[in-house]
Design a protein around this motif. Structure first.
Motif, short mmCIF file in Angstrom:
data_model
loop_
_atom_site.label_atom_id
_atom_site.label_comp_id
_atom_site.label_asym_id
_atom_site.label_seq_id
_atom_site.Cartn_x
_atom_site.Cartn_y
_atom_site.Cartn_z
N SER A 47 0.83 -1.21 0.00
CA SER A 47 0.00 0.00 0.00
C SER A 47 0.86 1.25 0.00
N LEU A 48 1.97 1.22 0.74
CA LEU A 48 2.87 2.36 0.78
C LEU A 48 3.42 2.67 -0.61
N TYR A 49 3.76 1.63 -1.35
CA TYR A 49 4.30 1.83 -2.70
C TYR A 49 3.25 2.35 -3.68
N HIS A 50 2.00 2.30 -3.29
CA HIS A 50 0.95 2.90 -4.10
C HIS A 50 1.07 4.43 -4.09
N TYR A 51 1.66 4.96 -3.00
CA TYR A 51 1.79 6.41 -2.85
C TYR A 51 3.18 6.91 -3.27
N PHE A 52 4.20 6.14 -2.96
CA PHE A 52 5.57 6.54 -3.29
C PHE A 52 6.32 5.35 -3.86
N ALA A 53 7.00 5.57 -4.99
CA ALA A 53 7.66 4.48 -5.69
C ALA A 53 8.82 3.89 -4.90
N ASP A 54 9.52 4.73 -4.15
CA ASP A 54 10.65 4.26 -3.36
C ASP A 54 10.99 5.30 -2.29
N LYS A 55 12.00 4.98 -1.49
CA LYS A 55 12.37 5.85 -0.37
C LYS A 55 12.94 7.17 -0.85
N HIS A 56 13.64 7.16 -1.98
CA HIS A 56 14.22 8.39 -2.51
C HIS A 56 13.13 9.36 -2.96
N GLN A 57 12.06 8.83 -3.55
CA GLN A 57 10.96 9.70 -3.95
C GLN A 57 10.29 10.32 -2.73
N LEU A 58 10.19 9.54 -1.68
CA LEU A 58 9.62 10.04 -0.43
C LEU A 58 10.49 11.14 0.16
N LEU A 59 11.80 10.93 0.15
CA LEU A 59 12.73 11.95 0.65
C LEU A 59 12.62 13.22 -0.17
N MET A 60 12.54 13.08 -1.49
CA MET A 60 12.43 14.23 -2.36
C MET A 60 11.17 15.02 -2.05
N HIS A 61 10.09 14.32 -1.82
CA HIS A 61 8.83 15.00 -1.52
C HIS A 61 8.93 15.79 -0.21
N ILE A 62 9.55 15.21 0.80
CA ILE A 62 9.71 15.90 2.08
C ILE A 62 10.52 17.18 1.90
N CYS A 63 11.66 17.07 1.22
CA CYS A 63 12.55 18.22 1.04
C CYS A 63 11.90 19.29 0.17
N GLU A 64 11.30 18.85 -0.93
CA GLU A 64 10.72 19.81 -1.88
C GLU A 64 9.53 20.54 -1.26
N ASP A 65 8.71 19.82 -0.53
CA ASP A 65 7.55 20.44 0.09
C ASP A 65 7.98 21.47 1.12
N HIS A 66 9.02 21.16 1.88
CA HIS A 66 9.51 22.10 2.90
C HIS A 66 10.07 23.36 2.23
N ILE A 67 10.87 23.18 1.21
CA ILE A 67 11.43 24.33 0.50
C ILE A 67 10.33 25.16 -0.16
N ASP A 68 9.33 24.50 -0.72
CA ASP A 68 8.22 25.22 -1.34
C ASP A 68 7.50 26.10 -0.33
N ARG A 69 7.34 25.60 0.88
CA ARG A 69 6.68 26.41 1.92
C ARG A 69 7.54 27.62 2.30
N LEU A 70 8.85 27.43 2.38
CA LEU A 70 9.74 28.54 2.70
C LEU A 70 9.71 29.59 1.58
N CYS A 71 9.70 29.14 0.34
CA CYS A 71 9.65 30.07 -0.79
C CYS A 71 8.32 30.83 -0.80
N ALA A 72 7.23 30.13 -0.48
CA ALA A 72 5.93 30.78 -0.41
C ALA A 72 5.91 31.82 0.70
N LEU A 73 6.55 31.50 1.80
CA LEU A 73 6.67 32.43 2.92
C LEU A 73 7.37 33.71 2.47
N VAL A 74 8.48 33.56 1.76
CA VAL A 74 9.24 34.69 1.25
C VAL A 74 8.38 35.54 0.33
N ASP A 75 7.62 34.90 -0.54
CA ASP A 75 6.77 35.63 -1.48
C ASP A 75 5.66 36.39 -0.75
N GLU A 76 5.09 35.78 0.26
CA GLU A 76 4.02 36.43 1.02
C GLU A 76 4.52 37.69 1.71
#
Length: 206
Positions: A47-76
């Motif tokens: 079931s987990l692999y239904h959401y994320f193909a592997d651990k690296h994709q999961l790591l990328m999502h965590i990092c990218e989402d966090h950076i996106d929030r910081l960038c949005a903060l800067v823009d606001e």
């Protein structure tokens, strides 16, 4: 025709990201298995692999989402068109507040981004550069000569050094709150920014 997502798909995905970030922050990316992530989420590994193909994709999502929030903060903050000092103080406040609510994600970004593929690392680095530049620009607006001396970015990095690791010692249930410490960081910054020597030797005493 793409298959429709089941109700609750996005909520489950967020749960996975939160649990994985907590495990990566505590045990490290290498020290965490997808089995452990699945167990923490109450899912089977399939079931987990239904959401994320592997651990690296999961790591990328965590990092990218966090950076996106910081960038949005800067823009606001930029959209508020504030005077230099209130702008920089608001940036500090918002960063401290964001880190308070995303300690695991921030730790993963800081410590585990090196495990991403080079192209993914570059995307994350570009986001980090945008955030640092925004703070450096805000500092230059307060003290314009920083640009000429090329000290704006180093000072921005020093500021992040003050707040990036606050989670290591600031207890969530302690006497000091993140809101209070955001003010302290700004007060320290503005109380000392005029004393920073631009030639590396420090400001001479009169």
């Amino acid at each position: 025709m793409p298959r429709k997502r089941a109700a609750g798909y996005d909520n489950q995905r967020e749960t996975i990201v939160e649990q994985a970030a907590a495990l990566f922050a505590r045990n490290g990316f290498v020290g965490t298995s997808m089995n452990e992530v699945a167990l923490a989420c109450g899912l089977s590994k399939a079931s987990l692999y239904h959401y994320f193909a592997d651990k690296h994709q999961l790591l990328m999502h965590i990092c990218e989402d966090h950076i996106d929030r910081l960038c949005a903060l800067v823009d606001e903050v930029a959209q508020q068109d504030l005077a230099p000092e209130p702008r920089l103080r608001l940036l500090v406040q918002r960063f401290v507040e964001e880190y308070r609510d995303a300690q695991n994600e921030h730790r993963v970004l800081t410590e585990d981004v090196r495990f991403l593929e080079p192209g993914d690392q570059k995307r994350i680095l570009n986001g980090e550069r945008k955030v640092v530049k925004a703070v450096a620009d805000a500092m230059s607006a307060v003290r314009p000569e920083l640009d000429r001396s090329r000290m704006a970015k180093p000072l921005a990095m020093l500021l992040f050094g003050m707040i990036n690791w606050m989670f290591m010692w600031l207890k969530p249930d302690g006497e000091l709150t993140h809101e209070r410490m955001a003010v302290v960081v700004s007060d320290l910054l503005f109380g000392g920014i005029g004393a920073v020597g631009l030639d590396g030797a420090g400001k001479k005493k009169r």
